[in-house]
Motif scaffolding. Structure first.
Motif, PDB file in Angstrom:
ATOM      1  N   HIS A   1      -5.380  -3.066  11.450  1.00 58.50           N
ATOM      2  CA  HIS A   1      -4.185  -2.627  12.162  1.00 58.50           C
ATOM      3  C   HIS A   1      -3.219  -3.808  12.307  1.00 58.50           C
ATOM      4  O   HIS A   1      -3.613  -4.879  12.772  1.00 58.50           O
ATOM      5  CB  HIS A   1      -4.547  -2.082  13.534  1.00 58.50           C
ATOM      6  CG  HIS A   1      -5.257  -0.772  13.479  1.00 58.50           C
ATOM      7  ND1 HIS A   1      -5.628  -0.072  14.609  1.00 58.50           N
ATOM      8  CD2 HIS A   1      -5.635  -0.011  12.424  1.00 58.50           C
ATOM      9  CE1 HIS A   1      -6.220   1.057  14.248  1.00 58.50           C
ATOM     10  NE2 HIS A   1      -6.245   1.109  12.934  1.00 58.50           N
ATOM     11  N   ILE A   2      -1.975  -3.563  11.913  1.00 55.73           N
ATOM     12  CA  ILE A   2      -0.943  -4.584  11.999  1.00 55.73           C
ATOM     13  C   ILE A   2       0.116  -4.128  12.993  1.00 55.73           C
ATOM     14  O   ILE A   2       0.750  -3.090  12.807  1.00 55.73           O
ATOM     15  CB  ILE A   2      -0.286  -4.839  10.624  1.00 55.73           C
ATOM     16  CG1 ILE A   2      -1.337  -5.244   9.585  1.00 55.73           C
ATOM     17  CG2 ILE A   2       0.796  -5.906  10.750  1.00 55.73           C
ATOM     18  CD1 ILE A   2      -2.051  -6.543   9.881  1.00 55.73           C
ATOM     19  N   PRO A  31      -1.735  -0.921   1.699  1.00 56.62           N
ATOM     20  CA  PRO A  31      -2.192  -2.319   1.712  1.00 56.62           C
ATOM     21  C   PRO A  31      -1.579  -3.094   2.873  1.00 56.62           C
ATOM     22  O   PRO A  31      -0.426  -2.860   3.263  1.00 56.62           O
ATOM     23  CB  PRO A  31      -1.692  -2.860   0.368  1.00 56.62           C
ATOM     24  CG  PRO A  31      -1.495  -1.654  -0.493  1.00 56.62           C
ATOM     25  CD  PRO A  31      -1.073  -0.555   0.431  1.00 56.62           C
ATOM     26  N   MET A  32      -2.343  -4.025   3.407  1.00 57.49           N
ATOM     27  CA  MET A  32      -1.869  -4.833   4.525  1.00 57.49           C
ATOM     28  C   MET A  32      -0.551  -5.524   4.205  1.00 57.49           C
ATOM     29  O   MET A  32       0.359  -5.573   5.057  1.00 57.49           O
ATOM     30  CB  MET A  32      -2.920  -5.879   4.889  1.00 57.49           C
ATOM     31  CG  MET A  32      -2.501  -6.819   6.013  1.00 57.49           C
ATOM     32  SD  MET A  32      -3.707  -8.135   6.320  1.00 57.49           S
ATOM     33  CE  MET A  32      -3.496  -9.141   4.838  1.00 57.49           C
ATOM     34  N   VAL A  33      -0.422  -6.041   2.990  1.00 54.43           N
ATOM     35  CA  VAL A  33       0.799  -6.775   2.649  1.00 54.43           C
ATOM     36  C   VAL A  33       2.023  -5.863   2.714  1.00 54.43           C
ATOM     37  O   VAL A  33       3.134  -6.320   3.018  1.00 54.43           O
ATOM     38  CB  VAL A  33       0.685  -7.430   1.254  1.00 54.43           C
ATOM     39  CG1 VAL A  33      -0.405  -8.494   1.256  1.00 54.43           C
ATOM     40  CG2 VAL A  33       0.431  -6.400   0.164  1.00 54.43           C
ATOM     41  N   GLU A  34       1.842  -4.579   2.443  1.00 60.60           N
ATOM     42  CA  GLU A  34       2.953  -3.639   2.519  1.00 60.60           C
ATOM     43  C   GLU A  34       3.380  -3.431   3.972  1.00 60.60           C
ATOM     44  O   GLU A  34       4.576  -3.390   4.287  1.00 60.60           O
ATOM     45  CB  GLU A  34       2.555  -2.311   1.873  1.00 60.60           C
ATOM     46  CG  GLU A  34       3.727  -1.414   1.548  1.00 60.60           C
ATOM     47  CD  GLU A  34       3.332  -0.238   0.667  1.00 60.60           C
ATOM     48  OE1 GLU A  34       4.119   0.722   0.617  1.00 60.60           O
ATOM     49  OE2 GLU A  34       2.258  -0.281   0.035  1.00 60.60           O
ATOM     50  N   ALA A  35       2.406  -3.307   4.865  1.00 63.23           N
ATOM     51  CA  ALA A  35       2.730  -3.169   6.291  1.00 63.23           C
ATOM     52  C   ALA A  35       3.499  -4.386   6.789  1.00 63.23           C
ATOM     53  O   ALA A  35       4.492  -4.257   7.520  1.00 63.23           O
ATOM     54  CB  ALA A  35       1.448  -2.979   7.097  1.00 63.23           C
ATOM     55  N   VAL A  36       3.057  -5.567   6.397  1.00 64.66           N
ATOM     56  CA  VAL A  36       3.750  -6.794   6.796  1.00 64.66           C
ATOM     57  C   VAL A  36       5.182  -6.784   6.268  1.00 64.66           C
ATOM     58  O   VAL A  36       6.132  -7.144   6.980  1.00 64.66           O
ATOM     59  CB  VAL A  36       2.989  -8.032   6.289  1.00 64.66           C
ATOM     60  CG1 VAL A  36       3.800  -9.303   6.532  1.00 64.66           C
ATOM     61  CG2 VAL A  36       1.633  -8.142   6.971  1.00 64.66           C
ATOM     62  N   SER A  37       5.361  -6.335   5.035  1.00 63.44           N
ATOM     63  CA  SER A  37       6.691  -6.296   4.435  1.00 63.44           C
ATOM     64  C   SER A  37       7.628  -5.374   5.200  1.00 63.44           C
ATOM     65  O   SER A  37       8.788  -5.715   5.457  1.00 63.44           O
ATOM     66  CB  SER A  37       6.581  -5.849   2.977  1.00 63.44           C
ATOM     67  OG  SER A  37       7.864  -5.667   2.398  1.00 63.44           O
ATOM     68  N   TRP A  38       7.147  -4.189   5.574  1.00 62.42           N
ATOM     69  CA  TRP A  38       7.992  -3.253   6.335  1.00 62.42           C
ATOM     70  C   TRP A  38       8.447  -3.884   7.649  1.00 62.42           C
ATOM     71  O   TRP A  38       9.612  -3.747   8.040  1.00 62.42           O
ATOM     72  CB  TRP A  38       7.229  -1.975   6.652  1.00 62.42           C
ATOM     73  CG  TRP A  38       6.797  -1.170   5.481  1.00 62.42           C
ATOM     74  CD1 TRP A  38       7.186  -1.307   4.176  1.00 62.42           C
ATOM     75  CD2 TRP A  38       5.857  -0.090   5.503  1.00 62.42           C
ATOM     76  NE1 TRP A  38       6.550  -0.387   3.390  1.00 62.42           N
ATOM     77  CE2 TRP A  38       5.737   0.372   4.176  1.00 62.42           C
ATOM     78  CE3 TRP A  38       5.112   0.517   6.504  1.00 62.42           C
ATOM     79  CZ2 TRP A  38       4.897   1.432   3.834  1.00 62.42           C
ATOM     80  CZ3 TRP A  38       4.278   1.570   6.173  1.00 62.42           C
ATOM     81  CH2 TRP A  38       4.174   2.025   4.851  1.00 62.42           C
ATOM     82  N   ILE A  39       7.526  -4.555   8.325  1.00 66.96           N
ATOM     83  CA  ILE A  39       7.848  -5.160   9.621  1.00 66.96           C
ATOM     84  C   ILE A  39       8.887  -6.261   9.449  1.00 66.96           C
ATOM     85  O   ILE A  39       9.861  -6.349  10.210  1.00 66.96           O
ATOM     86  CB  ILE A  39       6.569  -5.692  10.286  1.00 66.96           C
ATOM     87  CG1 ILE A  39       5.672  -4.512  10.699  1.00 66.96           C
ATOM     88  CG2 ILE A  39       6.892  -6.571  11.489  1.00 66.96           C
ATOM     89  CD1 ILE A  39       4.243  -4.907  11.027  1.00 66.96           C
ATOM     90  N   ARG A  40       8.705  -7.083   8.435  1.00 66.20           N
ATOM     91  CA  ARG A  40       9.664  -8.167   8.189  1.00 66.20           C
ATOM     92  C   ARG A  40      11.037  -7.614   7.807  1.00 66.20           C
ATOM     93  O   ARG A  40      12.068  -8.138   8.263  1.00 66.20           O
ATOM     94  CB  ARG A  40       9.132  -9.097   7.095  1.00 66.20           C
ATOM     95  CG  ARG A  40       8.008 -10.006   7.591  1.00 66.20           C
ATOM     96  CD  ARG A  40       7.371 -10.773   6.441  1.00 66.20           C
ATOM     97  NE  ARG A  40       8.341 -11.522   5.664  1.00 66.20           N
ATOM     98  CZ  ARG A  40       8.779 -12.744   5.971  1.00 66.20           C
ATOM     99  NH1 ARG A  40       8.332 -13.342   7.070  1.00 66.20           N
ATOM    100  NH2 ARG A  40       9.631 -13.370   5.183  1.00 66.20           N
ATOM    101  N   GLN A  41      11.056  -6.568   7.007  1.00 70.60           N
ATOM    102  CA  GLN A  41      12.336  -5.966   6.641  1.00 70.60           C
ATOM    103  C   GLN A  41      13.056  -5.394   7.859  1.00 70.60           C
ATOM    104  O   GLN A  41      14.292  -5.307   7.877  1.00 70.60           O
ATOM    105  CB  GLN A  41      12.116  -4.873   5.601  1.00 70.60           C
ATOM    106  CG  GLN A  41      11.724  -5.390   4.226  1.00 70.60           C
ATOM    107  CD  GLN A  41      11.383  -4.265   3.272  1.00 70.60           C
ATOM    108  OE1 GLN A  41      12.206  -3.394   2.990  1.00 70.60           O
ATOM    109  NE2 GLN A  41      10.156  -4.259   2.769  1.00 70.60           N
ATOM    110  N   ALA A  42      12.279  -4.998   8.863  1.00 69.73           N
ATOM    111  CA  ALA A  42      12.861  -4.474  10.100  1.00 69.73           C
ATOM    112  C   ALA A  42      13.145  -5.574  11.113  1.00 69.73           C
ATOM    113  O   ALA A  42      13.430  -5.298  12.281  1.00 69.73           O
ATOM    114  CB  ALA A  42      11.926  -3.427  10.708  1.00 69.73           C
ATOM    115  N   GLY A  43      13.062  -6.844  10.686  1.00 68.96           N
ATOM    116  CA  GLY A  43      13.402  -7.962  11.546  1.00 68.96           C
ATOM    117  C   GLY A  43      12.335  -8.348  12.544  1.00 68.96           C
ATOM    118  O   GLY A  43      12.609  -9.122  13.472  1.00 68.96           O
TER     119      GLY A  43
END
Length: 291
Positions: free
Chosen positions: A82-83, A178-190
Motif C-alpha cells: 500500500h502506497i 505495479p508499485m512504481v506506477e502508484a508512485v508515479s501517479w502521486i508524483r504527477q499529482a504533486g
C-alpha cells in the motif's frame, strides 16, 4: 501495577472513512480527530479521493491543519504493497484516471466474490456489501461484515477463514498495479509517496531494504515509521532505514473505526528524533499542543 499512558501524537496522516473501508462518515471522523486533540491530519481512503473535499471543509471548521491523501493498492514482486500519497492535487487527471482503473477492478472483484458465494449457497452478497460500504469502494472487509451480520459466521476473522481468505471458496486474487506506477501517479499529482505500514509485510531485513531502495529509485519520498497497524518495536529500525536511504518519515494510526481493530486516532509513538518528518517536506510546521 499502574497502566502505562497510551502514546499520543498531534499528527495522524493515515485514516479511513466510509469512502473506503472505514466505518465513519467524514463529518463524524473529523469530529473524532478534533476530540482526540490531533492538530494535523490526512484522510487516506483506499483508491479514491471522494471524501477529501468534505474532510478539508470539516477540518477547517474544527481548526485542524489538513493534508489531502489517498492510499493506493499496488504490488511489488508479487506482494501487495500500500502506497499512501500525501499532499496530492485531487483534480489531477492522471491520478484520477489511475484510481478509476483500480476501482474498475474492484467492481469486477466484488461481482466475482458475490458469484462465488452464491455458488456456495450464499446469495445477495454484493448488494449487502455495497449497502454496508456506503460508497463505490467495496472491499473484502465489507463482504466479511455482511457475512457476519447475516449470520454466516461469528466475526470478520471467521469470514476470511471460511470464505474470503486465500484458498477459500470465495477468494479472488488481487490484480493491483505495479508499485512504481502508484508512485508515479502521486508524483504527477504533486504529492509525496509513502510506503504504508511496512512492518506488516513480513519481509526479511534484506527484502525490506530492497523494497525501500526500489521505491526511492521510483521517486518515493517517505516511509511510515510509526503506524497503528504494525508493531511499535518496528519504529526505531524503520527510522534508521529512512535515514540511511534519505527518505522522510510519516506516521499514522490507520484508523478505520472505533469497532475495528486498529489503533485509535493519534495513538502513535512519536517519530525518532533524527528523521525528517514528511509534513515538513509538505510545508506544514510541527503543530503545538492545543491542551
Amino acid at each position: 501495577m499502574p497502566q502505562s499512558t497510551p502514546p499520543r501524537s498531534l499528527v495522524d496522516l493515515h485514516m479511513h472513512s466510509l469512502h473506503s473501508d472505514g466505518s465513519m462518515p467524514v463529518k463524524e471522523l473529523v469530529a473524532r480527530v478534533a476530540r482526540r486533540g490531533v492538530a494535523l491530519m490526512a484522510l487516506t481512503d483506499h483508491d479514491n479521493t471522494g471524501g477529501i473535499a468534505s474532510a478539508a471543509q470539516e477540518a477547517d471548521r474544527h481548526g485542524i491543519d489538513f493534508i489531502p491523501g489517498v492510499e493506493i493498492s499496488s504490488e511489488w514482486n508479487g506482494i501487495g504493497i500500500h502506497i499512501v500519497g500525501l499532499g496530492i492535487d485531487i483534480e489531477n487527471a492522471n491520478l484520477q484516471a489511475g484510481l478509476d482503473k483500480i476501482m474498475e477492478f474492484r467492481d469486477w472483484r466484488a461481482a466475482e466474490i458475490s458469484r462465488l458465494l452464491e455458488t456456495a449457497g450464499i446469495p445477495g452478497a454484493e448488494q449487502g456489501a455495497r449497502e454496508l460500504a456506503g460508497s463505490r469502494m467495496v472491499g473484502r472487509t465489507h463482504f466479511a461484515r455482511w457475512l457476519k451480520d447475516s449470520g454466516h459466521c461469528r466475526d470478520n476473522g471467521e469470514a476470511f477463514q471460511r470464505w474470503l481468505g486465500r484458498g477459500q471458496v470465495a477468494y479472488v486474487p488481487s490484480d493491483w498495479i505495479p508499485m512504481v506506477e502508484a508512485v508515479s501517479w502521486i508524483r504527477q499529482a504533486g504529492g509525496i509517496a509513502v510506503v504504508a505500514h511496512p512492518g506488516r509485510y513480513k519481509l526479511s531485513a534484506d527484502r525490506l531494504c530492497t523494497l525501500f531502495t526500489e521505491f526511492r529509485a521510483a521517486g518515493g519520498g517517505a516511509i511510515e515509521v510509526s503506524s497503528g497497524s504494525q508493531a511499535a518495536a518496528d519504529r526505531e529500525h524503520l527510522g534508521k532505514l529512512a535515514q540511511q536511504l534519505d527518505l522522510a518519515a510519516s506516521l499514522g494510526s490507520d484508523f478505520h473505526g472505533p469497532e475495528i481493530g486498529h489503533a485509535e486516532i493519534g495513538q502513535l509513538a512519536p517519530l525518532p528524533d533524527a528523521v525528517q518528518p514528511v509534513w515538513e517536506c509538505l510545508g506544514h510546521s510541527i503543530p503545538h499542543d492545543k491542551h
